[in-house]
Motif scaffolding. Structure first.
Motif, PDB file in Angstrom:
ATOM      1  N   PHE A 142      -0.605  74.635  99.465  1.00 55.84           N
ATOM      2  CA  PHE A 142      -1.217  74.358 100.766  1.00 55.84           C
ATOM      3  C   PHE A 142      -1.195  75.584 101.696  1.00 55.84           C
ATOM      4  CE2 PHE A 142       0.086  70.144  99.188  1.00 55.84           C
ATOM      5  CZ  PHE A 142      -1.122  69.477  99.264  1.00 55.84           C
ATOM      6  N   GLY A 143      -1.118  75.351 103.027  1.00 55.23           N
ATOM      7  CA  GLY A 143      -0.999  76.442 103.998  1.00 55.23           C
ATOM      8  C   GLY A 143      -2.321  76.974 104.550  1.00 55.23           C
ATOM      9  N   CYS A 144      -3.455  76.330 104.207  1.00 55.42           N
ATOM     10  CA  CYS A 144      -4.758  76.889 104.610  1.00 55.42           C
ATOM     11  C   CYS A 144      -5.264  76.390 105.963  1.00 55.42           C
ATOM     12  CB  CYS A 144      -5.810  76.603 103.539  1.00 55.42           C
ATOM     13  SG  CYS A 144      -5.420  77.319 101.957  1.00 55.42           S
ATOM     14  N   MET A 174     -10.832  70.458 104.456  1.00 54.83           N
ATOM     15  CA  MET A 174      -9.841  69.386 104.377  1.00 54.83           C
ATOM     16  C   MET A 174     -10.266  68.397 103.295  1.00 54.83           C
ATOM     17  SD  MET A 174      -8.607  66.776 107.310  1.00 54.83           S
ATOM     18  CE  MET A 174      -7.681  68.015 108.162  1.00 54.83           C
ATOM     19  N   ASN A 175      -9.302  67.973 102.457  1.00 53.23           N
ATOM     20  CA  ASN A 175      -9.698  67.089 101.355  1.00 53.23           C
ATOM     21  C   ASN A 175      -8.681  65.966 101.136  1.00 53.23           C
ATOM     22  OD1 ASN A 175      -7.591  68.260  99.704  1.00 53.23           O
ATOM     23  ND2 ASN A 175      -8.928  70.053  99.572  1.00 53.23           N
ATOM     24  N   ARG A 176      -8.949  65.164 100.116  1.00 51.94           N
ATOM     25  CA  ARG A 176      -8.109  63.997  99.857  1.00 51.94           C
ATOM     26  C   ARG A 176      -6.688  64.392  99.453  1.00 51.94           C
ATOM     27  NH1 ARG A 176     -11.012  59.427  98.346  1.00 51.94           N
ATOM     28  NH2 ARG A 176      -8.993  58.491  97.930  1.00 51.94           N
ATOM     29  N   THR A 177      -6.525  65.576  98.862  1.00 43.33           N
ATOM     30  CA  THR A 177      -5.180  66.023  98.490  1.00 43.33           C
ATOM     31  C   THR A 177      -4.312  66.179  99.735  1.00 43.33           C
ATOM     32  OG1 THR A 177      -6.193  67.208  96.661  1.00 43.33           O
ATOM     33  CG2 THR A 177      -3.903  67.738  97.131  1.00 43.33           C
ATOM     34  N   ASP A 178      -4.927  66.673 100.836  1.00 46.50           N
ATOM     35  CA  ASP A 178      -4.174  66.768 102.099  1.00 46.50           C
ATOM     36  C   ASP A 178      -3.685  65.385 102.525  1.00 46.50           C
ATOM     37  OD1 ASP A 178      -4.679  69.548 102.449  1.00 46.50           O
ATOM     38  OD2 ASP A 178      -6.700  69.055 103.112  1.00 46.50           O
ATOM     39  N   GLY A 179      -4.578  64.404 102.395  1.00 41.47           N
ATOM     40  CA  GLY A 179      -4.211  63.033 102.766  1.00 41.47           C
ATOM     41  C   GLY A 179      -3.078  62.506 101.903  1.00 41.47           C
ATOM     42  N   HIS A 180      -3.152  62.763 100.602  1.00 38.70           N
ATOM     43  CA  HIS A 180      -2.088  62.293  99.700  1.00 38.70           C
ATOM     44  C   HIS A 180      -0.757  62.940 100.075  1.00 38.70           C
ATOM     45  CE1 HIS A 180      -4.886  60.156  97.264  1.00 38.70           C
ATOM     46  NE2 HIS A 180      -5.477  61.219  96.770  1.00 38.70           N
ATOM     47  N   ALA A 181      -0.793  64.239 100.403  1.00 38.41           N
ATOM     48  CA  ALA A 181       0.452  64.937 100.763  1.00 38.41           C
ATOM     49  C   ALA A 181       1.007  64.387 102.072  1.00 38.41           C
ATOM     50  CB  ALA A 181       0.185  66.435 100.899  1.00 38.41           C
ATOM     51  N   ALA A 211     -10.507  64.912 112.123  1.00 41.49           N
ATOM     52  CA  ALA A 211     -10.977  65.296 110.782  1.00 41.49           C
ATOM     53  C   ALA A 211     -10.184  64.554 109.712  1.00 41.49           C
ATOM     54  CB  ALA A 211     -10.838  66.809 110.597  1.00 41.49           C
ATOM     55  N   ALA A 212      -8.855  64.523 109.879  1.00 43.60           N
ATOM     56  CA  ALA A 212      -7.999  63.852 108.887  1.00 43.60           C
ATOM     57  C   ALA A 212      -8.310  62.359 108.837  1.00 43.60           C
ATOM     58  CB  ALA A 212      -6.535  64.083 109.229  1.00 43.60           C
ATOM     59  N   ARG A 213      -8.526  61.784 110.024  1.00 43.76           N
ATOM     60  CA  ARG A 213      -8.847  60.338 110.054  1.00 43.76           C
ATOM     61  C   ARG A 213     -10.150  60.070 109.311  1.00 43.76           C
ATOM     62  NH1 ARG A 213      -6.884  59.628 116.011  1.00 43.76           N
ATOM     63  NH2 ARG A 213      -4.715  59.059 115.588  1.00 43.76           N
ATOM     64  N   TYR A 214     -11.120  60.968 109.490  1.00 48.15           N
ATOM     65  CA  TYR A 214     -12.405  60.763 108.819  1.00 48.15           C
ATOM     66  C   TYR A 214     -12.247  60.898 107.302  1.00 48.15           C
ATOM     67  CZ  TYR A 214     -17.296  61.163 107.516  1.00 48.15           C
ATOM     68  OH  TYR A 214     -18.510  60.975 106.916  1.00 48.15           O
ATOM     69  N   VAL A 215     -11.523  61.914 106.847  1.00 56.15           N
ATOM     70  CA  VAL A 215     -11.306  62.084 105.399  1.00 56.15           C
ATOM     71  C   VAL A 215     -10.606  60.846 104.832  1.00 56.15           C
ATOM     72  CG1 VAL A 215     -10.056  63.438 103.654  1.00 56.15           C
ATOM     73  CG2 VAL A 215     -11.301  64.604 105.482  1.00 56.15           C
ATOM     74  N   ASP A 216      -9.651  60.309 105.596  1.00 59.79           N
ATOM     75  CA  ASP A 216      -8.891  59.144 105.127  1.00 59.79           C
ATOM     76  C   ASP A 216      -9.734  57.867 105.035  1.00 59.79           C
ATOM     77  OD1 ASP A 216      -6.704  60.735 104.882  1.00 59.79           O
ATOM     78  OD2 ASP A 216      -5.614  59.954 106.614  1.00 59.79           O
ATOM     79  N   ARG A 262       4.636  72.161 105.535  1.00 57.75           N
ATOM     80  CA  ARG A 262       4.309  71.642 106.866  1.00 57.75           C
ATOM     81  C   ARG A 262       2.870  71.946 107.261  1.00 57.75           C
ATOM     82  NH1 ARG A 262       8.704  69.909 109.677  1.00 57.75           N
ATOM     83  NH2 ARG A 262       7.086  68.755 110.758  1.00 57.75           N
ATOM     84  N   ILE A 263       2.310  73.034 106.723  1.00 54.25           N
ATOM     85  CA  ILE A 263       0.905  73.337 107.001  1.00 54.25           C
ATOM     86  C   ILE A 263       0.085  72.931 105.779  1.00 54.25           C
ATOM     87  CG2 ILE A 263      -0.764  75.145 107.553  1.00 54.25           C
ATOM     88  CD1 ILE A 263       1.526  76.717 108.832  1.00 54.25           C
ATOM     89  N   LEU A 264      -0.756  71.929 105.957  1.00 59.68           N
ATOM     90  CA  LEU A 264      -1.573  71.454 104.828  1.00 59.68           C
ATOM     91  C   LEU A 264      -2.826  72.325 104.685  1.00 59.68           C
ATOM     92  CD1 LEU A 264      -1.163  67.607 105.306  1.00 59.68           C
ATOM     93  CD2 LEU A 264       0.030  69.114 103.723  1.00 59.68           C
TER      94      LEU A 264
END
Ligand SMILES: NC(=O)c1ccc[n+]([C@@H]2O[C@H](COP(=O)([O-])OP(=O)(O)OC[C@H]3O[C@@H](n4cnc5c(N)ncnc54)[C@H](OP(=O)(O)O)[C@@H]3O)[C@@H](O)[C@H]2O)c1
Length: 288
Positions: A69-71, A1-8, A270-275, A35-37
């Motif tokens: 995406f989709g991973c 999971m990375n910052r690009t997911d957060g931007h999307a 996980a997303a909250r931590y990346v953000d 829909r699937i990041l």
């Protein structure tokens, strides 16, 4: 999971209007188009098309789907000529999944700077996904003398990644110490050309991963002044780039730094931590 997911996911919330508009066009107007990041993956080939020759069922592979995406899923479908390669010997799936994102971004920024030949580079934001890849690649692959700038907690890590010098930005402002570098790389989008100009040698350049204003600056600094802002070159976002990363891993010149591995059931945490923008290197989602 990375910052690009957060931007999307958040449509570049908190960024200037122009960046938000560009983000919405790229990722979806009202909600993420995909829909699937998840833009990076590692796993075993579960099925292959009849004409596939490069990969077979059971092969261990890694790669990136980029903005498709989709991973964040159990299965991902990718062309065998796409951004996919065999996992270098000795790496687990968790270690292989984040090979691409930070390193491809780092290479696209570093390549146009013409490092090597005794050049020096200061990397600001050296502990992020892009920064931690850039430190390794600048030192071990491009042969530059690297000064890594990060907070106290990552100083030791920077030395292990090959940095020749480390600076703690919570204690020292590199723009005030009188040192000059051939290249200053803002690998986290938290610095600027104007603030670091005096720290760049005449004829040197400033590299960036973020910051809308840097794009016009990369045009006018070609003609004005003796220090340039140089935009990334996106030449490695193909299968050749992924194969190249596999070679770098095999040669011991690069290994992604992993901060945390979350099970898929904790995708929200996980997303909250990346953000938080405070991860060290990469965060991985484990599906199994
Ligand atoms: N990775 C991608 O998918 C991608 C692709 C293209 C562009 N970008 C953009 O590139 C930038 C970096 O991405 P990334 O994935 O490498 O970021 P990241 O991994 O989220 O970066 C986290 C690191 O940034 C450092 N940091 C946070 N605030 C800082 C500050 N004020 N000064 C210095 N360092 C600071 C933290 O280090 P300390 O603990 O040392 O403070 C932390 O280790 C982001 O703006 C991102 O949007 C990312």
């Amino acid at each position: 999971m990375n910052r690009t997911d957060g931007h999307a996911r958040d449509g570049e919330r908190g960024y200037p209007l122009a960046a938000r508009m560009a983000g919405r066009l790229a990722f979806g107007l009202r909600a993420p188009r995909r829909r699937i990041l998840g833009s990076e993956f590692a796993g075993e080939v579960a099925a292959a098309g009849a004409g596939a020759t490069r990969f077979a069922i059971g092969d261990r592979v890694f790669g990136t789907t980029g903005l498709a995406f989709g991973c964040h899923a159990e299965f991902v479908c990718i062309r065998e000529t796409g951004r996919v390669a065999h996992i270098p010997e000795g790496l687990t799936y968790e270690e292989a999944a984040p090979i691409c994102d930070g390193a491809l971004s780092a290479i696209s920024c570093l390549q146009p700077a013409g490092l090597g030949g005794g050049k020096t580079i200061l990397i600001y934001g050296a502990s992020g996904a892009i920064g931690s890849a850039a430190v390794q690649l600048a030192a071990r692959h491009f042969g530059a003398e690297v000064t890594a700038v990060c907070a106290t907690k990552s100083l030791e890590l920077m030395k292990k990644l090959g940095a020749h010098n480390v600076l703690d930005y919570t204690k020292e402002d590199f723009t005030q110490n009188g040192e000059q570098y051939s290249v200053v790389f803002d690998a986290v989008g938290k610095h600027s050309f104007s603030k670091s100009r005096d720290s760049i040698k005449p004829g040197g350049c400033f590299l960036f991963v973020d910051g809308f204003g840097n794009v016009p600056r990369s045009v006018w600094t070609r003609w004005v002044g003796d220090k340039r802002v140089v935009a990334p070159a996106f030449t490695m976002y193909n299968q050749k780039g992924v194969y190249f990363l596999a070679q770098l891993v095999k040669a011991g010149e690069y290994k992604p730094v992993i901060d945390r591995v979350y099970p898929m059931t904790e995708v929200v945490e996980a997303a909250r931590y990346v953000d938080t923008q405070q991860k060290t290197g990469n965060v991985v989602l484990a599906v199994a």
